[in-house]
Each structure stands twice: as C-alpha cells, then as structure tokens.
Design a protein around this motif. Sequence first.
Motif, PDB file in Angstrom:
ATOM      1  N   MET A 284      42.591  55.741  41.104  1.00 53.46           N
ATOM      2  CA  MET A 284      42.403  54.511  42.021  1.00 53.46           C
ATOM      3  C   MET A 284      40.953  54.525  42.436  1.00 53.46           C
ATOM      4  O   MET A 284      40.506  53.559  42.704  1.00 53.46           O
ATOM      5  CB  MET A 284      43.379  54.363  43.071  1.00 53.46           C
ATOM      6  N   THR A 285      40.354  55.623  42.356  1.00 55.95           N
ATOM      7  CA  THR A 285      39.094  55.627  43.241  1.00 55.95           C
ATOM      8  C   THR A 285      38.201  55.215  42.084  1.00 55.95           C
ATOM      9  O   THR A 285      37.413  54.444  42.420  1.00 55.95           O
ATOM     10  CB  THR A 285      38.691  57.022  43.687  1.00 55.95           C
ATOM     11  N   LYS A 286      38.451  55.604  40.825  1.00 54.71           N
ATOM     12  CA  LYS A 286      37.634  55.138  39.766  1.00 54.71           C
ATOM     13  C   LYS A 286      37.748  53.700  39.661  1.00 54.71           C
ATOM     14  O   LYS A 286      36.862  53.061  39.456  1.00 54.71           O
ATOM     15  CB  LYS A 286      37.990  55.889  38.431  1.00 54.71           C
ATOM     16  N   THR A 287      38.995  53.094  39.594  1.00 51.46           N
ATOM     17  CA  THR A 287      39.146  51.802  39.410  1.00 51.46           C
ATOM     18  C   THR A 287      38.739  50.844  40.561  1.00 51.46           C
ATOM     19  O   THR A 287      37.927  49.774  40.178  1.00 51.46           O
ATOM     20  CB  THR A 287      40.818  51.704  39.210  1.00 51.46           C
ATOM     21  N   ILE A 288      38.936  51.184  41.525  1.00 53.32           N
ATOM     22  CA  ILE A 288      38.647  50.381  42.765  1.00 53.32           C
ATOM     23  C   ILE A 288      36.981  50.420  42.740  1.00 53.32           C
ATOM     24  O   ILE A 288      36.414  49.292  43.227  1.00 53.32           O
ATOM     25  CB  ILE A 288      39.056  51.073  44.125  1.00 53.32           C
ATOM     26  N   SER A 289      36.350  51.599  42.430  1.00 52.87           N
ATOM     27  CA  SER A 289      34.774  51.572  42.721  1.00 52.87           C
ATOM     28  C   SER A 289      34.324  50.566  41.626  1.00 52.87           C
ATOM     29  O   SER A 289      33.283  49.823  41.866  1.00 52.87           O
ATOM     30  CB  SER A 289      34.179  52.883  42.392  1.00 52.87           C
ATOM     31  N   GLU A 290      34.833  50.475  40.173  1.00 49.64           N
ATOM     32  CA  GLU A 290      34.522  49.674  39.352  1.00 49.64           C
ATOM     33  C   GLU A 290      34.456  48.002  39.623  1.00 49.64           C
ATOM     34  O   GLU A 290      33.775  47.438  39.354  1.00 49.64           O
ATOM     35  CB  GLU A 290      35.031  49.968  37.941  1.00 49.64           C
ATOM     36  N   VAL A 291      35.821  47.867  40.169  1.00 47.21           N
ATOM     37  CA  VAL A 291      36.306  46.458  40.621  1.00 47.21           C
ATOM     38  C   VAL A 291      35.229  45.970  41.628  1.00 47.21           C
ATOM     39  O   VAL A 291      34.804  44.932  41.498  1.00 47.21           O
ATOM     40  CB  VAL A 291      37.490  46.414  40.970  1.00 47.21           C
ATOM     41  N   ILE A 292      35.151  46.838  42.519  1.00 46.65           N
ATOM     42  CA  ILE A 292      34.270  46.505  43.740  1.00 46.65           C
ATOM     43  C   ILE A 292      32.624  46.166  43.270  1.00 46.65           C
ATOM     44  O   ILE A 292      31.911  45.390  43.409  1.00 46.65           O
ATOM     45  CB  ILE A 292      34.178  47.544  45.037  1.00 46.65           C
ATOM     46  N   LYS A 293      32.158  47.183  42.386  1.00 46.11           N
ATOM     47  CA  LYS A 293      30.699  46.893  41.720  1.00 46.11           C
ATOM     48  C   LYS A 293      30.840  45.428  40.896  1.00 46.11           C
ATOM     49  O   LYS A 293      29.650  45.151  41.029  1.00 46.11           O
ATOM     50  CB  LYS A 293      30.486  48.166  40.815  1.00 46.11           C
ATOM     51  N   ALA A 294      31.822  45.280  39.990  1.00 43.17           N
ATOM     52  CA  ALA A 294      31.976  44.151  39.481  1.00 43.17           C
ATOM     53  C   ALA A 294      31.731  42.878  40.455  1.00 43.17           C
ATOM     54  O   ALA A 294      31.102  41.805  40.136  1.00 43.17           O
ATOM     55  CB  ALA A 294      32.994  44.188  38.471  1.00 43.17           C
ATOM     56  N   ARG A 295      32.511  42.878  41.372  1.00 47.25           N
ATOM     57  CA  ARG A 295      32.788  41.632  42.311  1.00 47.25           C
ATOM     58  C   ARG A 295      31.190  41.576  42.940  1.00 47.25           C
ATOM     59  O   ARG A 295      30.756  40.437  43.396  1.00 47.25           O
ATOM     60  CB  ARG A 295      33.762  41.928  43.358  1.00 47.25           C
ATOM     61  N   VAL A 296      30.667  42.763  43.472  1.00 42.93           N
ATOM     62  CA  VAL A 296      29.501  42.559  44.187  1.00 42.93           C
ATOM     63  C   VAL A 296      28.254  42.208  43.220  1.00 42.93           C
ATOM     64  O   VAL A 296      27.515  41.111  43.434  1.00 42.93           O
ATOM     65  CB  VAL A 296      28.982  43.973  44.745  1.00 42.93           C
ATOM     66  N   LYS A 297      28.377  42.601  41.922  1.00 46.21           N
ATOM     67  CA  LYS A 297      27.134  42.087  40.838  1.00 46.21           C
ATOM     68  C   LYS A 297      27.583  40.709  40.784  1.00 46.21           C
ATOM     69  O   LYS A 297      26.407  39.943  40.071  1.00 46.21           O
ATOM     70  CB  LYS A 297      27.505  42.906  39.523  1.00 46.21           C
TER      71      LYS A 297
END
Length: 179
Positions: A106-119
């Motif tokens: 979940m840490t990996k998934t959540i970090s990728e989702v957050i990075k995509a949303r901020v980008k």
Amino acid sequence: MSDFAKDKAAYSLRKRWNVVSPGSHDFRWKEGPGPGHARDSMSTVSYMDEPSQRDQVSRLAVQMENTYQLGPTKHFPVVTVNHILKDVLTNYLQEEEYEPELCRQMTKTISEVIKARVKELMIPRYKLIVIIHIGQLNGQSILIGSRCLWDPKSDTVSSYVFRNSSLFALANVYAVYFE
C-alpha cells in the motif's frame, strides 16, 4: 597547375593507408604500396566497433537552454496538495486493518497515486518526493522527523496524518524548485 603540383597530387592519390586493428584499443597504421603499385581502393578498415548504447543515449539527450529564472512563477499549492493527501489516504486506508505485507504494498501504491495526482496540477519546475509511512496502532508513541537542505522561499512540504482503529499513515510531499 604546375607539373610539380600535378605529380604531387597524383602521388598522394596513389598513396594508401590501411587501418589494422586486432582489438578495440590497439590501432596500428601501416603504409600501403608505394607510388608504383596502384590499387582499387583508397583505404580500408579491417575492424570497426559497434556503436555502444551510451553513444545512442548521449545522442538522444535533450539540450535545454538557460532561462535565467531563479524563482518560481507559480508557487506550490500546499493547501490543494493537503486535500489530495487527505482524499487518497482516506480512500485507500479507511476500512483496512494493519497487515505488514499489505501495508508494504500500500505504501508503494499510495505514493504513486499521490505523485500522479500532484503532477496533474501541472506545477512547472518542481521536483516531487513522496514518502509514505504506515504503521500499527498499539498504544505506542512514534516520532518521525525529516531534514532537508533547501531554499525556504521556493521549496516546501505538504503533510497529512491519517488514523483508523488499527493503523496510522503519514504522507509527506516535498516540492523542491528546480532552477
């Protein structure tokens, strides 16, 4: 053109140089047949290296021009990113129980989702670092700290803490301006 110049030009055309290379680093030059021995080709190469991947990558590198822009034209929207952090952590972890393997993924998934949303906010010239901590709630205390070397005028951090009955999560987004 004088006869001497014509003779010199003819001699240089007849003179041949051959490259002999048994290895990629060992080159030897040897003189070909003299003025009285004419051949069909001017020169030959007996060995040639294949282009390396490094050469191909260096050709593909994009050259950027200097903009001489020392500060951001649009500052990083901390409040908007805080809303993104709250939304993503709540959606992914609201009903979850703490399990070490699940939380690792979940840490990996959540970090990728957050990075995509901020980008998706399209904030120019900011490098993003997203760090997620997920741990078990057992009545213990934990202190998480971070240290950064940056320019406080342009660089910033956005953070959000989530808790449910069995776990906690801390999400940090560091935005560092790229000059």
